[in-house]
Design an enzyme around this catalytic site. Structure first.
Site, PDB file in Angstrom:
ATOM      1  N   GLU A  89      38.067  40.550  48.110  1.00 52.72           N
ATOM      2  CA  GLU A  89      38.020  39.171  47.591  1.00 52.72           C
ATOM      3  C   GLU A  89      37.628  38.164  48.675  1.00 52.72           C
ATOM      4  OE1 GLU A  89      41.446  38.103  45.187  1.00 52.72           O
ATOM      5  OE2 GLU A  89      41.068  35.965  45.511  1.00 52.72           O
ATOM      6  N   LYS A 269      50.840  36.776  43.259  1.00 56.31           N
ATOM      7  CA  LYS A 269      49.538  37.429  43.475  1.00 56.31           C
ATOM      8  C   LYS A 269      48.921  36.866  44.758  1.00 56.31           C
ATOM      9  CE  LYS A 269      44.958  38.227  42.996  1.00 56.31           C
ATOM     10  NZ  LYS A 269      43.867  37.708  43.821  1.00 56.31           N
ATOM     11  N   ASP A 285      50.988  52.717  51.317  1.00 55.03           N
ATOM     12  CA  ASP A 285      51.025  52.808  49.858  1.00 55.03           C
ATOM     13  C   ASP A 285      51.290  51.410  49.294  1.00 55.03           C
ATOM     14  OD1 ASP A 285      51.652  53.219  47.214  1.00 55.03           O
ATOM     15  OD2 ASP A 285      52.980  54.924  47.572  1.00 55.03           O
ATOM     16  N   HIS A 382      37.275  28.479  47.463  1.00 53.20           N
ATOM     17  CA  HIS A 382      37.076  29.808  46.899  1.00 53.20           C
ATOM     18  C   HIS A 382      35.630  30.008  46.468  1.00 53.20           C
ATOM     19  CE1 HIS A 382      38.510  33.229  44.359  1.00 53.20           C
ATOM     20  NE2 HIS A 382      39.322  33.316  45.389  1.00 53.20           N
TER      21      HIS A 382
HETATM   22  C1  MEV Z   1      43.754  33.815  44.002  1.00 51.01           C
HETATM   23  O1  MEV Z   1      43.364  35.099  44.457  1.00 51.01           O
HETATM   24  C2  MEV Z   1      45.159  33.489  44.441  1.00 51.01           C
HETATM   25  C3  MEV Z   1      45.725  32.153  43.952  1.00 51.01           C
HETATM   26  O2  MEV Z   1      45.625  32.072  42.529  1.00 51.01           O
HETATM   27  C4  MEV Z   1      47.167  32.098  44.397  1.00 51.01           C
HETATM   28  C5  MEV Z   1      47.966  30.927  43.829  1.00 51.01           C
HETATM   29  O3  MEV Z   1      47.635  30.414  42.744  1.00 51.01           O
HETATM   30  O4  MEV Z   1      48.951  30.562  44.480  1.00 51.01           O
HETATM   31  C6  MEV Z   1      44.943  31.009  44.491  1.00 51.01           C
END
Ligand code: MEV
Length: 446
Positions: A89, A269, A285, A382
């Site tokens: 990513e 995430k 792992d 991003h």
């Molecule tokens: C994207 O890979 C991760 C985010 O969505 C984490 C978050 O919202 O805190 C930007």
């Protein structure tokens, strides 16, 4: 001494993202993170030996290559690190490095371990009399521990670990008392620098006949647990001198992730964006850690954020507590040459240290994400980096790429959104020499 090493590393990290790959290699060699052989290995494309792959898994057909980069500017517990991250990513490594730099200017990252033991489970699905069963097991616990250490976990004992405790839990078989209970034996062990799955499973299976013979009950299954709340890793970031409005926004974003499971999932995430790439690079792992982190996040009956940001006096304080159980010996860590190189790059001396680094990077990654989300938004950082991928995805040649990228950047700053269809439109126009269409035909999302 440590300080001057840190300063030297931070100096060598200066402008790192703008360097050519060769220049990055030189800097990493100057830091002592890579050797000449490592660089040769990386330049040749890394691991290609398919016979080695046959030793890891079944039905091998080849390797799946994931890009590996290094996160810069990290000083954790007063120690500078080069952090290898294997991930597909865009922007994760850039965000981690940028946020680490911001923290360095305003504060510190500290880490600690809360507990040492991993857990194995032995299930007795239908226990006839739980209380007598528990009594019998606890009465013989020292014997079970001593026997497991002598017959199975002797290697751990030699390294200062081994089986240290046995407990019995009463777990309902359903929602009503009439459905009865099962008994679950928890075996706790210090796995030292190994992740410990194999040895724990062996210990539990070894204990099975003894438990059955002693109690007259039937063991249904044995396996380690990934919800390792007996071995938690904690990272704390403390920052001062920040804009008060920004601090408030970060605290509000944290509250959102604490209270709302929909937000908590995305927040976590983002935390794992920092942790998983290190696990992958070091041959650990990551599914085990993912499972443990999510189970721990839901331990109180509601899924919550594993990080928390709050104000203390005028400082912004962030904390992450989670089970991040991994190894620096055993498994793939010592077999995969890229994993051993990544461990050398990190120069970690124990599984505990690697776990603390993961917690720190996860927390920093989380701060980077919520700082962006509460200020410029996620698109800017991003998607700008994503433009390169879109350009490639649209099929632009090396010569066409800079023009397509520039047009996509213009489109992004104008419309605040961008997709592969825009890149395809722009490229088509570039090739046919037509103008104007790309900015409007983007409604057809690809
Ligand atoms: C994207 O890979 C991760 C985010 O969505 C984490 C978050 O919202 O805190 C930007």
């Amino acid at each position: 001494m440590a300080q001057s090493m840190n300063d030297k590393m931070m100096e060598l990290f200066r402008g790192f993202s703008k360097l050519t790959r060769d220049e990055r290699f030189t800097r990493l060699q100057q830091m002592g993170a890579l050797s000449g052989d490592d660089i040769k290995y990386l330049k040749s494309g890394g691991l290609k030996d398919v016979n080695l792959a046959e030793k890891f898994i079944e039905n091998v057909v080849g390797y799946f290559q994931v890009p590996m980069g290094v996160a810069t500017n990290f000083v954790i517990d007063n120690q500078a690190y080069v952090i290898p991250m294997a991930v597909e990513e865009t922007s994760i490594i850039a965000a981690a490095s940028k946020t680490a730099q911001w923290i360095r200017e305003h504060g510190t990252i500290r880490t600690e371990m809360l507990g040492r033991n991993i857990i194995g489970q032995i299930q007795i699905a239908r226990v006839s009399d739980f209380d007598s069963f528990e009594k019998l097991i606890l009465k013989n616990k020292d014997h079970f521990i001593e026997e497991s250490n002598r017959e199975v976990a002797f290697g751990l004992v030699r390294r200062g670990g081994g089986v240290v405790d046995i407990r019995v839990r009463k777990v309902p078989r359903g929602v009503t008392p009439e459905e009865g209970h099962m008994a679950v034996i928890h075996v706790e062990a210090d796995a030292c620098d190994a992740m410990g799955a194999n040895i724990m499973n062996q210990v539990c299976e070894y204990l099975k006949p003894g438990v059955e013979e002693l109690t007259g009950e039937k063991v249904n299954m044995c396996i380690l647990s990934n919800l390792v709340d007996t071995r938690l890793t904690k990272a704390t970031v403390t920052m001062t001198g920040l804009d008060e409005e920004l601090v408030d926004k970060i605290v509000e974003a944290s509250l959102f992730a604490q209270q709302d499971p929909y937000r908590a999932a995305t927040n976590n995430k983002g935390v794992l964006n920092g942790i998983d790439p290190i696990l992958l690079a070091t041959g650990n792992d990551w599914r085990a850690v993912e499972a443990g982190v999510h189970a721990y996040a839901a331990r109180a009956g509601q899924y919550r954020s594993i990080t928390r940001w709050y104000k203390k006096d005028k400082a912004l304080v962030g904390e992450l507590v989670a089970p991040i159980v991994l190894g620096v010996v055993g498994g793939v860590t010592k077999l995969h040459p890229t994993a051993t190189m990544a461990l050398r790059m990190l120069s970690v001396s124990s599984a505990e240290e690697l776990s603390r680094i993961c917690a720190a990077v996860g927390l920093v990654q989380n701060l980077g994400a919520i700082r962006a989300l509460t200020t410029v938004g996620i698109i800017e950082g991003h998607m700008k980096l994503h433009i390169k991928n879109l350009t490639m995805g649209a099929g632009a040649s090396e010569k066409e790429s800079p023009i397509v990228q520039k047009k996509l950047e213009e489109f992004l700053s104008l419309h605040k959104r961008i997709s592969l269809s825009n890149a395809i439109d722009i490229l088509r126009e570039l090739r046919t020499g037509s103008t104007g269409g790309a900015m409007t035909s983007q409604e057809t999302n690809v």
